[in-house]
Design a protein around this motif. Structure first.
Motif, PDB file in Angstrom:
ATOM      1  N   ASP A 337       0.933  -1.129  -0.032  1.00 48.22           N
ATOM      2  CA  ASP A 337       0.004   0.134   0.147  1.00 48.22           C
ATOM      3  C   ASP A 337       0.881   1.120   0.049  1.00 48.22           C
ATOM      4  O   ASP A 337       0.395   2.307  -0.360  1.00 48.22           O
ATOM      5  N   ASP A 338       2.061   1.090   0.404  1.00 53.89           N
ATOM      6  CA  ASP A 338       3.161   2.274   0.520  1.00 53.89           C
ATOM      7  C   ASP A 338       4.451   1.822   0.280  1.00 53.89           C
ATOM      8  O   ASP A 338       4.936   0.535   0.641  1.00 53.89           O
ATOM      9  N   LEU A 339       5.186   2.626  -0.655  1.00 55.44           N
ATOM     10  CA  LEU A 339       6.535   2.181  -0.910  1.00 55.44           C
ATOM     11  C   LEU A 339       7.464   3.280  -0.855  1.00 55.44           C
ATOM     12  O   LEU A 339       7.123   4.381  -1.368  1.00 55.44           O
ATOM     13  N   THR A 340       8.468   3.256   0.098  1.00 50.80           N
ATOM     14  CA  THR A 340       9.565   4.005   0.304  1.00 50.80           C
ATOM     15  C   THR A 340      10.753   3.785  -0.625  1.00 50.80           C
ATOM     16  O   THR A 340      11.401   2.728  -0.609  1.00 50.80           O
ATOM     17  N   ILE A 341      11.035   4.812  -1.346  1.00 46.89           N
ATOM     18  CA  ILE A 341      12.446   4.468  -2.455  1.00 46.89           C
ATOM     19  C   ILE A 341      13.228   5.272  -1.993  1.00 46.89           C
ATOM     20  O   ILE A 341      13.504   6.472  -2.131  1.00 46.89           O
ATOM     21  N   HIS A 342      14.256   4.709  -1.307  1.00 52.70           N
ATOM     22  CA  HIS A 342      15.394   5.633  -0.742  1.00 52.70           C
ATOM     23  C   HIS A 342      16.625   5.459  -1.772  1.00 52.70           C
ATOM     24  O   HIS A 342      16.919   4.419  -2.629  1.00 52.70           O
ATOM     25  N   CYS A 343      17.566   6.260  -1.771  1.00 52.95           N
ATOM     26  CA  CYS A 343      18.906   6.652  -2.402  1.00 52.95           C
ATOM     27  C   CYS A 343      19.760   6.318  -1.441  1.00 52.95           C
ATOM     28  O   CYS A 343      19.819   6.942  -0.222  1.00 52.95           O
ATOM     29  N   LEU A 344      20.782   5.437  -1.810  1.00 49.96           N
ATOM     30  CA  LEU A 344      21.853   5.027  -0.659  1.00 49.96           C
ATOM     31  C   LEU A 344      22.589   6.136  -0.408  1.00 49.96           C
ATOM     32  O   LEU A 344      23.210   6.920  -1.325  1.00 49.96           O
ATOM     33  N   ALA A 345      22.873   6.481   0.953  1.00 45.31           N
ATOM     34  CA  ALA A 345      23.858   7.500   1.390  1.00 45.31           C
ATOM     35  C   ALA A 345      25.156   6.887   2.045  1.00 45.31           C
ATOM     36  O   ALA A 345      25.019   6.263   3.101  1.00 45.31           O
ATOM     37  N   TYR A 389      12.192  13.420   1.362  1.00 51.63           N
ATOM     38  CA  TYR A 389      13.345  14.258   2.132  1.00 51.63           C
ATOM     39  C   TYR A 389      14.593  13.800   1.571  1.00 51.63           C
ATOM     40  O   TYR A 389      14.707  12.865   0.835  1.00 51.63           O
ATOM     41  N   ARG A 390      15.863  14.447   1.799  1.00 54.13           N
ATOM     42  CA  ARG A 390      17.095  14.308   1.416  1.00 54.13           C
ATOM     43  C   ARG A 390      17.993  14.049   2.500  1.00 54.13           C
ATOM     44  O   ARG A 390      17.847  14.630   3.479  1.00 54.13           O
ATOM     45  N   GLU A 399      16.869  11.696  -3.704  1.00 57.44           N
ATOM     46  CA  GLU A 399      16.044  11.855  -2.745  1.00 57.44           C
ATOM     47  C   GLU A 399      15.497  10.768  -2.269  1.00 57.44           C
ATOM     48  O   GLU A 399      15.435   9.631  -3.043  1.00 57.44           O
ATOM     49  N   ASN A 400      14.818  10.584  -1.339  1.00 62.16           N
ATOM     50  CA  ASN A 400      14.075   9.305  -0.438  1.00 62.16           C
ATOM     51  C   ASN A 400      12.589  10.135  -0.800  1.00 62.16           C
ATOM     52  O   ASN A 400      12.336  11.021  -0.461  1.00 62.16           O
ATOM     53  N   THR A 401      11.708   8.981  -1.420  1.00 62.90           N
ATOM     54  CA  THR A 401      10.275   9.617  -1.510  1.00 62.90           C
ATOM     55  C   THR A 401       9.522   8.512  -1.169  1.00 62.90           C
ATOM     56  O   THR A 401       9.510   7.254  -1.429  1.00 62.90           O
ATOM     57  N   GLY A 402       8.350   9.026  -0.550  1.00 61.39           N
ATOM     58  CA  GLY A 402       7.567   7.795  -0.035  1.00 61.39           C
ATOM     59  C   GLY A 402       6.169   7.833  -1.033  1.00 61.39           C
ATOM     60  O   GLY A 402       5.575   8.932  -1.409  1.00 61.39           O
ATOM     61  N   TRP A 403       5.764   6.706  -1.474  1.00 62.59           N
ATOM     62  CA  TRP A 403       4.601   6.633  -2.460  1.00 62.59           C
ATOM     63  C   TRP A 403       3.619   5.683  -1.832  1.00 62.59           C
ATOM     64  O   TRP A 403       3.847   4.898  -1.171  1.00 62.59           O
TER      65      TRP A 403
END
Length: 473
Positions: A337-345, A389-390, A399-403
């Motif tokens: 129902d919800d997917l958070t796409i993170h970029c590795l830091a 958020y970044r 960025e990291n984005t919640g969908w």
């Protein structure tokens, strides 16, 4: 090595991240020419391959500092972009909350279209990211208007235990095997802190509760029951808007624990694969399989959870576009129902950076195509972006984005990121935030990450936290 030379250090915190975004992975050495603020400001950026940037602009008075900072960053951006033949998706923006800038501009009476153009002109952000920030700002503001009110606060409970510590993790995390005998002591401390929060908010109850970590479900079923029981005994949760547990690691999720969560009113959970590629899971220290993720997700659905979040990370060691496509395809089969796409830091000096260097692992520079593939996959699942958020040192400067599906947005995520209400956080390594309703001023109080320090100073922590929250609403 990158060599920065400037007149004085008044803008180092703005220049440093912008240069690093253009030229990642290099050490930066800074020197000063010695002129005082008020004279012309000189800046040069030099690398072993030449001088990408060198210029001088008129310095400003304190009152004009914001305008000068923007002129400086835009001038530096344009020179670096021209010399290096490279553009950054977020332009000159280096802060972690670009959506807030868009939201504040909209509040000033500007239209969505005007705000998109403003972000492109003022911060040199790309059209896609400018539009994304405005889209999310509009959505967040609607949700905030529905759930925020004077004096409202949210509760965060940190459980800093995991089956093992993932190499990339920067959150409070301790291997549960080492601390198994002291989890009862930890819950004793949590109970003391919860009682202190109630004394600080005597006539109020939380709008949302978020239990994170770590991996909260590394606690036993009986320990989880105790945690839920003490929280419900101390606070009236009948009007709660959202009750989240970041179940997280599939190797810690059991059907019995899911049942405990459901019976105690939890209505939103996370089952986090990070990747659906077996080899990557081993490289990053997650000792579960893709099959474990699928099993945990289906058990959560069977137990009746209709708001399940999943996380994935772009830019993991040795992963390319094909790995990301495999991950998004595997997630799509589950239909969260919800997917958070993170970029590795990848942070210098981190366990992940050392491990990558030692084993010859690398991160793909193709983050933009990975982000596009993940976004397309999220859209095909019927999800749309709702928070963003970044972080520093993020792969590709993205960025990291919640969908989420409509109505399944993570409310705590929005409240925490936009800092519109106070967050009472309990547990080791947590940070409470106080938001002044009249002034909008934000102050923070953090507890020690080290568990022995936390145990040894719990009474002092409680005393200071009560003083911290002893402010006018």
């Amino acid at each position: 090595m990158i060599y920065l030379t400037m007149s004085h250090d008044g803008f180092i915190n703005d220049i440093h991240p912008l240069v690093r975004s253009f030229i990642p992975g290099e050490e930066i050495e800074v020197s000063y020419r010695g002129t005082e603020p008020g004279e012309s400001f000189f800046l040069s950026v030099e690398t072993s391959e030449g001088i990408p940037a060198s210029f001088e602009i008129k310095d400003r008075t304190k009152e004009d500092r914001l305008a000068m900072k923007n002129e400086l960053k835009c001038t530096l951006y344009r020179q670096l972009s021209d010399k290096l033949k490279k553009e950054l998706p977020w332009g000159t923006l280096s802060g972690i909350r670009p959506v807030r800038l868009a939201m504040n501009h909209l509040k000033e009476g500007f239209s969505e279209e005007e705000t998109v153009r403003w972000m492109q002109d003022y911060y040199l952000a790309g059209p896609e990211k400018s539009s994304l920030a405005v889209e999310i700002a509009v959505k967040e503001q609607r949700i905030i208007n529905e759930i925020n009110y004077p004096g409202a606060f949210s509760l965060y409970i940190g459980i800093p235990f995991c089956p093992t510590t993932c190499l990339y993790c920067s959150f409070p995390s301790n291997a549960i095997g080492k601390w198994k005998e002291r989890t009862g002591d930890y819950l004793d401390c949590i109970e003391k802190e919860l009682l202190a929060v109630k004394r600080s908010f005597p006539d109020r109850n939380p709008v949302t509760v978020y239990i994170g970590g770590g991996t909260p479900v590394t606690l036993s079923e009986e320990e989880l029951k105790r945690l839920f029981s003490m929280t419900a005994d101390i606070f009236n949760l009948s009007s709660l808007k959202e009750y989240t547990v970041e179940a997280g690691r599939p190797d810690a999720i059991t059907y019995g624990k899911l049942k405990v969560l459901k019976e105690n009113g939890v209505d939103r959970i996370s089952v986090n694969p990070q990747t659906m590629n077996e080899e990557t899971l081993k490289k990053i220290g997650r000792f579960h399989t893709v099959a474990d993720t699928v099993r945990a997700f289906h058990e959560a659905r069977d137990e009746g959870f209709d708001n399940i979040n999943m996380d994935m990370i772009l830019g993991l060691p040795d992963e390319d576009l094909s790995h990301v496509e495999r991950t998004i395809s595997g997630i799509a089969e589950l239909q969260p129902d919800d997917l958070t796409i993170h970029c590795l830091a990848v942070k210098r000096g981190s366990a992940l950076k050392e491990h990558m260097d030692r084993n010859g692992y690398s991160c793909s520079p193709d983050t933009d195509r990975m982000m596009e593939a993940a976004g397309r996959g999220a859209e095909k699942m019927g999800l749309s972006p709702y928070y963003l958020y970044r972080q520093k040192n993020m792969s590709g400067n993205f960025e990291n984005t919640g969908w989420s599906k409509p109505g399944k947005e993570g409310l705590y995520n929005i409240l925490m990121m936009e800092e519109v209400q106070s967050i009472a956080a309990v547990g080791a390594g947590t940070v409470s935030k106080y938001v002044g309703q009249e002034s909008g001023d934000i102050s923070r109080y953090g507890t020690p990450k080290d568990l022995n320090s936390y145990f040894g100073s719990i009474d002092e922590i409680i005393s200071k936290k009560e003083e911290f929250f002893r402010k006018p609403v």
